[in-house]
Design a protein around this motif. Sequence first.
Motif, PDB file in Angstrom:
ATOM      1  N   GLY A   1       0.759  -1.176   0.006  1.00  0.00           N
ATOM      2  CA  GLY A   1      -0.131  -0.057  -0.106  1.00  0.00           C
ATOM      3  C   GLY A   1       1.003   1.326   0.108  1.00  0.00           C
TER       4      GLY A   1
ATOM      5  N   HIS B   1      -6.106   1.444   0.805  1.00  0.00           N
ATOM      6  CA  HIS B   1      -6.703   2.206   0.005  1.00  0.00           C
ATOM      7  C   HIS B   1      -8.374   2.384   0.555  1.00  0.00           C
ATOM      8  CE1 HIS B   1      -4.048   2.840  -3.890  1.00  0.00           C
ATOM      9  NE2 HIS B   1      -3.585   2.054  -3.034  1.00  0.00           N
ATOM     10  N   THR B   2      -8.956   3.429  -0.044  1.00  0.00           N
ATOM     11  CA  THR B   2     -10.313   3.301   0.100  1.00  0.00           C
ATOM     12  C   THR B   2     -11.253   3.642  -1.070  1.00  0.00           C
ATOM     13  OG1 THR B   2      -9.952   4.511   2.264  1.00  0.00           O
ATOM     14  CG2 THR B   2     -12.179   4.943   1.356  1.00  0.00           C
ATOM     15  N   LEU B   3     -12.149   2.481  -1.295  1.00  0.00           N
ATOM     16  CA  LEU B   3     -12.875   2.940  -2.488  1.00  0.00           C
ATOM     17  C   LEU B   3     -14.346   3.743  -2.050  1.00  0.00           C
ATOM     18  CD1 LEU B   3     -12.671  -0.502  -4.153  1.00  0.00           C
ATOM     19  CD2 LEU B   3     -11.476   1.705  -4.832  1.00  0.00           C
TER      20      LEU B   3
ATOM     21  N   TYR C   1      -4.774  -2.920   1.308  1.00  0.00           N
ATOM     22  CA  TYR C   1      -3.356  -2.188   0.729  1.00  0.00           C
ATOM     23  C   TYR C   1      -3.419  -0.557   1.096  1.00  0.00           C
ATOM     24  CZ  TYR C   1      -3.508  -6.968  -1.409  1.00  0.00           C
ATOM     25  OH  TYR C   1      -3.677  -7.987  -1.786  1.00  0.00           O
TER      26      TYR C   1
ATOM     27  N   ARG D   1     -14.094  -3.014  -1.508  1.00  0.00           N
ATOM     28  CA  ARG D   1     -13.672  -2.201  -0.353  1.00  0.00           C
ATOM     29  C   ARG D   1     -12.808  -3.042   0.720  1.00  0.00           C
ATOM     30  NH1 ARG D   1     -19.331   0.826   0.783  1.00  0.00           N
ATOM     31  NH2 ARG D   1     -19.089   2.826  -0.524  1.00  0.00           N
TER      32      ARG D   1
ATOM     33  N   ALA E   1      -9.397  -3.356  -1.278  1.00  0.00           N
ATOM     34  CA  ALA E   1      -8.661  -2.044  -1.227  1.00  0.00           C
ATOM     35  C   ALA E   1      -8.105  -1.614   0.282  1.00  0.00           C
ATOM     36  CB  ALA E   1      -9.552  -0.927  -1.408  1.00  0.00           C
TER      37      ALA E   1
ATOM     38  N   SER F   1       1.403   2.013  -4.199  1.00  0.00           N
ATOM     39  CA  SER F   1       0.323   2.451  -4.137  1.00  0.00           C
ATOM     40  C   SER F   1      -0.519   2.738  -5.638  1.00  0.00           C
ATOM     41  CB  SER F   1       0.384   3.909  -3.386  1.00  0.00           C
ATOM     42  OG  SER F   1      -1.122   4.309  -3.266  1.00  0.00           O
ATOM     43  N   GLU F   2       0.266   3.315  -6.366  1.00  0.00           N
ATOM     44  CA  GLU F   2      -0.311   3.353  -7.786  1.00  0.00           C
ATOM     45  C   GLU F   2      -0.612   2.363  -8.651  1.00  0.00           C
ATOM     46  OE1 GLU F   2       1.248   5.538 -11.818  1.00  0.00           O
ATOM     47  OE2 GLU F   2       2.232   5.930 -10.153  1.00  0.00           O
TER      48      GLU F   2
ATOM     49  N   VAL G   1      -1.403  -0.626  -7.148  1.00  0.00           N
ATOM     50  CA  VAL G   1      -2.444  -1.072  -6.446  1.00  0.00           C
ATOM     51  C   VAL G   1      -3.814  -0.328  -6.992  1.00  0.00           C
ATOM     52  CG1 VAL G   1      -3.814  -1.366  -4.405  1.00  0.00           C
ATOM     53  CG2 VAL G   1      -1.390  -1.772  -4.421  1.00  0.00           C
ATOM     54  N   GLU G   2      -3.846   0.819  -6.942  1.00  0.00           N
ATOM     55  CA  GLU G   2      -5.029   1.552  -7.437  1.00  0.00           C
ATOM     56  C   GLU G   2      -5.193   1.009  -8.903  1.00  0.00           C
ATOM     57  OE1 GLU G   2      -6.584   6.022  -8.148  1.00  0.00           O
ATOM     58  OE2 GLU G   2      -4.676   5.777  -7.082  1.00  0.00           O
TER      59      GLU G   2
END
Length: 258
Positions: A220, A254-256, A252, A246, A249, A224-225, A227-228
Amino acid sequence: MDDPDFLKKTYMQTTFAPLILYTMGKVASSSVSNAILDAGIGCYDVHFLAQDRITSLLQSFFANDDFPIVPPHMIRSLQAYNSLRLNKEVKVISLLREPVSRNVSSVFQNLPKRLAGDQEAILERLRSNPPHWPDVWFETDFIPSMGIDVFNADIDPTKDVFRFRNGKIDLLIVKSQTADRRKEALIGNFLGTKISITRENDSSDKWYGETYSEVMANLGVIGSEYVEKCLNCRYFKKFYSLEERRQTAALYGHTLSA
């Protein structure tokens, strides 16, 4: 003898029971295929069935002196391709895995031992690995081979199993994260027999297990990029509910929102 009917009958007589385990790589297919084989059912475990893809891979092997013989996985693909074309009824099982761990596992599968512990070098390999490769596999291999446009099918992503039918093809798709006991029941019901799944080919048991765990824990931040981009895969949005996406995400960092 060039009689097409004779050749077709010959191929039919040398073809296993028409069952194909057809998946993208690194989705824990070996555990399922071995469970099926242990139950006494013939099964081809393959990743490619599209004619163009098989032809291209064979040409690359023949042109490379490092591969003097056709690898076993390519032989299985050829056998499965014949089975798909020649059998009147074919059962196909496929598995899904969320794209981040699938893509990372794919990179580690081919990782040279000299890179063990070198997270930056591993991350560079990950960045060069297309995050949307699973979508490409669906679009160029799976959908043309099955004749089933799963991306435009009406499905409920909150489910962990999906069933499709196209002429002679009876297709079952199961999410890999489904508990093994339920997976046994789903696949066993599909095949009409009991199977017993034992976990195999687990990353934690391999020589790179420790490094794999470290990379996944820090992905994460260090990736990060990437993973997105993985989280935006078309198949992930199609087959996985918003809550599942979610949760993935969040693993790692991230938030969806949707």
